[in-house]
Design a protein around this motif. Structure first.
Motif, PDB file in Angstrom:
ATOM      1  N   VAL A   6       0.719  -1.212   0.146  1.00  0.00           N
ATOM      2  CA  VAL A   6      -0.062   0.153  -0.099  1.00  0.00           C
ATOM      3  C   VAL A   6       0.840   1.136  -0.198  1.00  0.00           C
ATOM      4  O   VAL A   6       2.392   1.372  -0.140  1.00  0.00           O
ATOM      5  N   ALA A   7       0.333   2.427  -0.549  1.00  0.00           N
ATOM      6  CA  ALA A   7       0.824   3.285  -0.416  1.00  0.00           C
ATOM      7  C   ALA A   7      -0.302   4.568   0.486  1.00  0.00           C
ATOM      8  O   ALA A   7      -0.870   4.683  -0.245  1.00  0.00           O
ATOM      9  N   VAL A   8       0.559   4.765   1.622  1.00  0.00           N
ATOM     10  CA  VAL A   8      -0.413   5.836   2.495  1.00  0.00           C
ATOM     11  C   VAL A   8      -0.467   6.673   2.335  1.00  0.00           C
ATOM     12  O   VAL A   8       1.475   7.735   2.192  1.00  0.00           O
ATOM     13  N   THR A   9      -0.797   8.409   1.448  1.00  0.00           N
ATOM     14  CA  THR A   9      -0.693   9.554   1.440  1.00  0.00           C
ATOM     15  C   THR A   9      -1.340  10.593   1.774  1.00  0.00           C
ATOM     16  O   THR A   9      -2.499  10.415   1.821  1.00  0.00           O
ATOM     17  N   PHE A  10      -0.488  11.840   2.080  1.00  0.00           N
ATOM     18  CA  PHE A  10      -1.469  12.982   2.625  1.00  0.00           C
ATOM     19  C   PHE A  10      -0.561  13.742   2.054  1.00  0.00           C
ATOM     20  O   PHE A  10      -0.125  14.252   1.480  1.00  0.00           O
ATOM     21  N   CYS A  11      -1.933  14.679   1.120  1.00  0.00           N
ATOM     22  CA  CYS A  11      -1.172  15.851   0.288  1.00  0.00           C
ATOM     23  C   CYS A  11      -1.751  17.342   1.379  1.00  0.00           C
ATOM     24  O   CYS A  11      -2.922  17.630   1.252  1.00  0.00           O
ATOM     25  N   PRO A  12      -1.329  18.443   1.894  1.00  0.00           N
ATOM     26  CA  PRO A  12      -0.949  19.147   3.194  1.00  0.00           C
ATOM     27  C   PRO A  12      -2.367  20.547   2.068  1.00  0.00           C
ATOM     28  O   PRO A  12      -3.160  20.943   3.072  1.00  0.00           O
ATOM     29  N   LEU A  13      -1.428  20.596   0.829  1.00  0.00           N
ATOM     30  CA  LEU A  13      -2.182  21.409   0.601  1.00  0.00           C
ATOM     31  C   LEU A  13      -3.950  20.737  -0.362  1.00  0.00           C
ATOM     32  O   LEU A  13      -4.572  21.943  -0.407  1.00  0.00           O
ATOM     33  N   CYS A  14      -3.965  20.538   0.060  1.00  0.00           N
ATOM     34  CA  CYS A  14      -5.719  20.196  -0.049  1.00  0.00           C
ATOM     35  C   CYS A  14      -6.060  19.092   0.732  1.00  0.00           C
ATOM     36  O   CYS A  14      -7.349  18.949   0.875  1.00  0.00           O
ATOM     37  N   ASN A  15      -5.162  18.765   1.762  1.00  0.00           N
ATOM     38  CA  ASN A  15      -5.661  17.823   2.975  1.00  0.00           C
ATOM     39  C   ASN A  15      -5.983  16.671   2.534  1.00  0.00           C
ATOM     40  O   ASN A  15      -7.451  16.067   3.108  1.00  0.00           O
ATOM     41  N   SER A  16      -6.284  16.152   1.829  1.00  0.00           N
ATOM     42  CA  SER A  16      -6.438  14.757   0.789  1.00  0.00           C
ATOM     43  C   SER A  16      -5.593  14.189   1.076  1.00  0.00           C
ATOM     44  O   SER A  16      -3.829  13.718   1.285  1.00  0.00           O
ATOM     45  N   ALA A  17      -5.883  13.456   1.939  1.00  0.00           N
ATOM     46  CA  ALA A  17      -5.426  12.019   2.869  1.00  0.00           C
ATOM     47  C   ALA A  17      -6.425  10.670   2.527  1.00  0.00           C
ATOM     48  O   ALA A  17      -7.054   9.706   2.852  1.00  0.00           O
ATOM     49  N   LEU A  18      -5.050   9.867   1.482  1.00  0.00           N
ATOM     50  CA  LEU A  18      -6.285   8.614   0.219  1.00  0.00           C
ATOM     51  C   LEU A  18      -4.809   7.109   0.915  1.00  0.00           C
ATOM     52  O   LEU A  18      -3.114   7.084   0.744  1.00  0.00           O
ATOM     53  N   THR A  19      -5.516   6.241   0.410  1.00  0.00           N
ATOM     54  CA  THR A  19      -4.692   5.247   0.239  1.00  0.00           C
ATOM     55  C   THR A  19      -4.610   4.250  -0.434  1.00  0.00           C
ATOM     56  O   THR A  19      -5.779   3.971  -0.325  1.00  0.00           O
ATOM     57  N   PHE A  20      -3.431   3.894  -0.915  1.00  0.00           N
ATOM     58  CA  PHE A  20      -3.563   3.334  -2.431  1.00  0.00           C
ATOM     59  C   PHE A  20      -2.879   1.421  -2.234  1.00  0.00           C
ATOM     60  O   PHE A  20      -2.172   1.359  -1.754  1.00  0.00           O
ATOM     61  N   ASP A  21      -4.059   0.924  -3.267  1.00  0.00           N
ATOM     62  CA  ASP A  21      -2.771  -0.320  -3.050  1.00  0.00           C
ATOM     63  C   ASP A  21      -1.999  -0.344  -4.502  1.00  0.00           C
ATOM     64  O   ASP A  21      -2.000   0.257  -6.131  1.00  0.00           O
TER      65      ASP A  21
END
Length: 320
Positions: A109-124
């Protein structure tokens, strides 16, 4: 940090970056002949170069009960996958690294966070028979992080989980159900859970370099249209597919069941983009999204401007 690169980035946003050729010297192994980017003015430097924000791989973990540094209201990204021990990825670390390449129960998995969009997504991380490893490109599009994979050097739009440049153009990452909640919430539900240990990098973990960002009126490094319906650009929205529920509605109603899903809100989670210390950020609450059988659903908790930028025809769930 990105805020100090604003003048530089905005200059290039209106000039040299209007074509992919500008980036080819920095990305000689990326196939720019394959791209879905229609307007290259949208792609700009966020300040740091490629890998200037160092993504993490194969992080260490510790028992939740052993972690004493994280404030109770600090946000974490929770991943509960296939009955395996739940894991918490603290935003205090992801603020400075943005991507964690990990493996949970045999699933990369890739656990991701973009502070400028507040976007927190986890991907296979499995795509077209390959396991990809992701890094931070240093580029932004509509203020959202562009990731890249080290195997093909293709560029990926974090908010959409889609390859937008390179040999893997058009491939989509499968989103894994995860959510942001407070550290106290995670520990209370998972006393035997695991939490990512502090990385061995010289970073001021626990500090927020984007002070008061989510109280501002304009997104950083964004030149697109504002969201409709007089919704503030930096209002958090819960995105499920191409639908978005404004956070003020959810916080007011606390539970909403419509479009076949149930969204719930509870207080107790600090904003990671408010005070200088993440632990002292104002309370923005925690959200869970479940289907009719009570199963957690993949979703995002992003800013309204980003939803409008990437889903311009998306449906706004405004209620009555």
């Amino acid at each position: 940090m990105r805020f100090f690169a604003a003048a530089f980035a905005l200059f290039f946003a209106t000039s040299a970056t209007a074509s992919p050729e500008f980036w080819q010297h920095e990305w000689p192994d990326t196939n720019f002949e394959k791209t879905s980017v229609g307007n290259w003015v949208e792609v700009i430097s966020g300040g740091p170069p490629k890998d200037g924000i160092p993504a993490l791989s194969d992080p260490s973990f510790m028992k939740a009960g052993q972690e004493m540094r994280i404030g109770g209201t600090e946000p974490v990204i929770t991943v509960e996958l296939g009955g395996h021990t739940p894991r918490a990825y603290p935003i205090r670390y992801l603020t400075w690294h943005e991507i964690v390449n990990d493996t949970v129960g045999g699933v990369p998995v890739a656990v991701t966070f973009c502070p400028l969009c507040n976007s927190a997504l986890t991907f296979d991380r499995r795509v077209a028979g390959k396991v990809l490893t992701f890094g931070v490109s240093g580029k932004l599009r509509n203020s959202d992080m562009i990731m890249y994979d080290r195997e093909t050097q293709s560029w990926w739009q974090q908010a959409m989980g889609e390859a937008i440049v390179g040999d893997l153009l058009g491939q989509e990452l499968k989103q894994v159900a995860s959510w942001m909640e407070s550290w106290d919430e995670f520990k209370a539900r998972n006393p035997e859970g695991l939490v990512m240990a502090e990385p061995a990098w010289p970073r001021p973990y626990g500090q927020n370099p984007y002070r008061r960002y989510d109280s501002s009126t304009k997104p950083f490094l964004y030149s697109g249209d504002p969201p409709p319906h007089d919704i503030p650009s930096l209002m958090r929205v819960v995105r499920v597919g191409d639908r978005a529920w404004p956070m003020d509605r959810l916080a007011r109603e606390e539970a909403i069941t419509e479009a076949g899903i149930t969204l719930t809100w509870r207080s107790g989670q600090s904003s990671a983009l408010d005070a200088s210390s993440i632990a002292k950020g104002r309370d923005v609450g925690s959200v869970r999204v479940r289907d009719a059988e009570g199963r957690d659903l993949p979703h995002d908790l992003m800013f309204a401007f980003a939803f409008h930028a990437f889903w311009p025809e998306g449906q706004w769930m405004l209620g009555n």
